[in-house]
Motif scaffolding. Sequence first.
Motif, PDB file in Angstrom:
ATOM      1  N   HIS A  32       0.856  -1.190   0.000  1.00 56.08           N
ATOM      2  CA  HIS A  32       0.000   0.000   0.000  1.00 56.08           C
ATOM      3  C   HIS A  32       0.891   1.240   0.000  1.00 56.08           C
ATOM      4  O   HIS A  32       1.928   1.272   0.666  1.00 56.08           O
ATOM      5  CB  HIS A  32      -0.839   0.050   1.278  1.00 56.08           C
ATOM      6  N   GLY A  66      -2.783  -2.493  12.654  1.00 52.87           N
ATOM      7  CA  GLY A  66      -2.825  -2.308  11.201  1.00 52.87           C
ATOM      8  C   GLY A  66      -3.236  -0.873  10.938  1.00 52.87           C
ATOM      9  O   GLY A  66      -4.139  -0.593  10.154  1.00 52.87           O
ATOM     10  N   GLY A  68      -2.052   1.798   9.476  1.00 47.70           N
ATOM     11  CA  GLY A  68      -1.902   2.640   8.291  1.00 47.70           C
ATOM     12  C   GLY A  68      -1.604   4.073   8.731  1.00 47.70           C
ATOM     13  O   GLY A  68      -0.794   4.315   9.632  1.00 47.70           O
ATOM     14  N   ASP A  71      -6.387   6.405  10.335  1.00 47.99           N
ATOM     15  CA  ASP A  71      -7.784   6.801  10.136  1.00 47.99           C
ATOM     16  C   ASP A  71      -8.665   6.388  11.328  1.00 47.99           C
ATOM     17  O   ASP A  71      -9.495   7.172  11.802  1.00 47.99           O
ATOM     18  CB  ASP A  71      -8.289   6.126   8.850  1.00 47.99           C
ATOM     19  N   GLN A  88       2.616  -3.624   9.917  1.00 51.20           N
ATOM     20  CA  GLN A  88       3.719  -4.403   9.338  1.00 51.20           C
ATOM     21  C   GLN A  88       4.511  -3.581   8.325  1.00 51.20           C
ATOM     22  O   GLN A  88       5.576  -4.007   7.890  1.00 51.20           O
ATOM     23  CB  GLN A  88       3.170  -5.671   8.693  1.00 51.20           C
ATOM     24  N   GLN A  89       3.975  -2.429   7.930  1.00 53.27           N
ATOM     25  CA  GLN A  89       4.657  -1.601   6.924  1.00 53.27           C
ATOM     26  C   GLN A  89       5.250  -0.380   7.630  1.00 53.27           C
ATOM     27  O   GLN A  89       4.506   0.494   8.113  1.00 53.27           O
ATOM     28  CB  GLN A  89       3.628  -1.172   5.870  1.00 53.27           C
ATOM     29  N   GLY A 112       5.652  -4.372  12.895  1.00 47.94           N
ATOM     30  CA  GLY A 112       5.602  -5.835  12.767  1.00 47.94           C
ATOM     31  C   GLY A 112       4.192  -6.317  12.540  1.00 47.94           C
ATOM     32  O   GLY A 112       3.257  -5.528  12.376  1.00 47.94           O
ATOM     33  N   ARG A 113       4.078  -7.631  12.487  1.00 47.14           N
ATOM     34  CA  ARG A 113       2.779  -8.255  12.192  1.00 47.14           C
ATOM     35  C   ARG A 113       2.033  -8.579  13.473  1.00 47.14           C
ATOM     36  O   ARG A 113       2.605  -9.192  14.384  1.00 47.14           O
ATOM     37  CB  ARG A 113       3.010  -9.587  11.463  1.00 47.14           C
ATOM     38  N   HIS A 130      -9.107  -1.435  11.738  1.00 44.87           N
ATOM     39  CA  HIS A 130      -9.965  -1.186  10.577  1.00 44.87           C
ATOM     40  C   HIS A 130      -9.324  -1.692   9.285  1.00 44.87           C
ATOM     41  O   HIS A 130      -8.181  -1.343   8.972  1.00 44.87           O
ATOM     42  CB  HIS A 130     -10.207   0.322  10.412  1.00 44.87           C
ATOM     43  N   HIS A 131     -10.082  -2.496   8.557  1.00 48.75           N
ATOM     44  CA  HIS A 131      -9.687  -2.943   7.216  1.00 48.75           C
ATOM     45  C   HIS A 131      -8.368  -3.724   7.209  1.00 48.75           C
ATOM     46  O   HIS A 131      -7.520  -3.507   6.358  1.00 48.75           O
ATOM     47  CB  HIS A 131      -9.644  -1.744   6.242  1.00 48.75           C
ATOM     48  N   VAL A 132      -8.222  -4.600   8.186  1.00 44.15           N
ATOM     49  CA  VAL A 132      -7.038  -5.460   8.267  1.00 44.15           C
ATOM     50  C   VAL A 132      -7.455  -6.935   8.208  1.00 44.15           C
ATOM     51  O   VAL A 132      -6.737  -7.769   7.659  1.00 44.15           O
ATOM     52  CB  VAL A 132      -6.242  -5.193   9.571  1.00 44.15           C
TER      53      VAL A 132
HETATM   54  C1  LIG Z   1      -6.109  -1.399   4.109  1.00 48.65           C
HETATM   55  S1  LIG Z   1      -4.912  -0.755   5.209  1.00 48.65           S
HETATM   56  C2  LIG Z   1      -5.948  -0.006   6.473  1.00 48.65           C
HETATM   57  C3  LIG Z   1      -5.211   1.051   7.267  1.00 48.65           C
HETATM   58  C4  LIG Z   1      -6.048   1.736   8.348  1.00 48.65           C
HETATM   59  N1  LIG Z   1      -6.409   0.817   9.419  1.00 48.65           N
HETATM   60  C5  LIG Z   1      -7.270   2.383   7.741  1.00 48.65           C
HETATM   61  O1  LIG Z   1      -8.393   1.920   8.026  1.00 48.65           O
HETATM   62  O2  LIG Z   1      -7.102   3.338   6.965  1.00 48.65           O
HETATM   63  C6  LIG Z   1      -4.323  -2.209   6.017  1.00 48.65           C
HETATM   64  C7  LIG Z   1      -3.103  -1.939   6.881  1.00 48.65           C
HETATM   65  O3  LIG Z   1      -2.903  -3.052   7.718  1.00 48.65           O
HETATM   66  C8  LIG Z   1      -1.540  -3.411   7.683  1.00 48.65           C
HETATM   67  N2  LIG Z   1      -1.526  -4.850   8.017  1.00 48.65           N
HETATM   68  C9  LIG Z   1      -2.082  -5.864   7.312  1.00 48.65           C
HETATM   69  N3  LIG Z   1      -1.953  -7.029   7.990  1.00 48.65           N
HETATM   70  C10 LIG Z   1      -1.306  -6.741   9.147  1.00 48.65           C
HETATM   71  C11 LIG Z   1      -0.882  -7.515  10.274  1.00 48.65           C
HETATM   72  N4  LIG Z   1      -1.111  -8.832  10.374  1.00 48.65           N
HETATM   73  N5  LIG Z   1      -0.229  -6.875  11.268  1.00 48.65           N
HETATM   74  C12 LIG Z   1       0.024  -5.556  11.210  1.00 48.65           C
HETATM   75  N6  LIG Z   1      -0.347  -4.775  10.170  1.00 48.65           N
HETATM   76  C13 LIG Z   1      -1.026  -5.358   9.160  1.00 48.65           C
HETATM   77  C14 LIG Z   1      -1.049  -3.019   6.297  1.00 48.65           C
HETATM   78  O4  LIG Z   1       0.347  -2.800   6.268  1.00 48.65           O
HETATM   79  C15 LIG Z   1      -1.831  -1.725   6.078  1.00 48.65           C
HETATM   80  O5  LIG Z   1      -1.147  -0.592   6.575  1.00 48.65           O
END
Ligand SMILES: C[S@@+](CC[C@H](N)C(=O)[O-])C[C@H]1O[C@@H](n2cnc3c(N)ncnc32)[C@H](O)[C@@H]1O
Length: 252
Positions: A32, A66, A68, A71, A88-89, A112-113, A130-132
């Motif tokens: 992303h 997660g 991002g 938001d 994780q990013q 991290g994850r 949200h959205h993870v």
């Molecule tokens: C679609 S974005 C949503 C970001 C934010 N929560 C929002 O609603 O705008 C998903 C985010 O989750 C992170 N992510 C996905 N799987 C994850 C995990 N297992 N652990 C940590 N971060 C994760 C991705 O790197 C990304 O930044």
Amino acid sequence: MSEAARRWAELQSGRGIPPEILATAPADPWTHDPRDFRAPDVPADTPSRDAGLELLGAGGTVLDVGCGGGDAAFALAGPMTRVTGTDQQADMLAVFADGARERGVPCATVHGRWPDTAAGAGTADVVVCHHVLHNVVEPAPFLAALTAAATRGVVVEMLPEHPMAWLDPLWARFHDLHRPPSVTDADAVAVLGDLGVVGQVRRWERARRHPHDPAWVTRRLCLPPERTDEVASALARIPLRRRDAVTLFWRT
Ligand SMILES: C[S@@+](CC[C@H](N)C(=O)[O-])C[C@H]1O[C@@H](n2cnc3c(N)ncnc32)[C@H](O)[C@@H]1O
């Protein structure tokens, strides 16, 4: 593993990109761009925000999993006394930390994850995610760790199906790849039930979003930029992305 968790893992695993297609991808189809995830100055008024504010009451701490650009957490600015973001990013965490600084909220970030980062992230009054979930293959440890990290409650926001499910016809058209059906919010509720969590569910409609740029879709489909025009005309012939969203929340 419960039946609901097994079904989730199977359907989610079927959404991966086969290695022979990935090998032909000229650019990373997954990453992303953090610029797309900056939290707006004025948060959208949504059932997820309402649930978070209800849990926070007069004030409390927030953990955004997660995160991002933040938001989910920054929609709670005001009663939020401190925020931790985990992602994780790493470049997302930089945007998240900037957002906290701009709003004057004390902040920590953990790279991290999830759930591997749960110990480092610690607990908070309210956990938002949200959205993870549609990115997760093993939902039970992921959701259990959200619950364990929250002293008051958890707010999960998701779409009723995988956010990329609307592109399934294009995977069939360009790669002859036929995706399994997506997991849904009902599958998430079933996994939660097996964990002994009875959450509240709110369904709602998001504001209309900009259509995805054909160049972005071309990259997601592992195709070279020269095929963007072809992708654009195929995109014009499939149904638009759904606009409905789901908030799941529970007290801990
Ligand atoms: C679609 S974005 C949503 C970001 C934010 N929560 C929002 O609603 O705008 C998903 C985010 O989750 C992170 N992510 C996905 N799987 C994850 C995990 N297992 N652990 C940590 N971060 C994760 C991705 O790197 C990304 O930044």
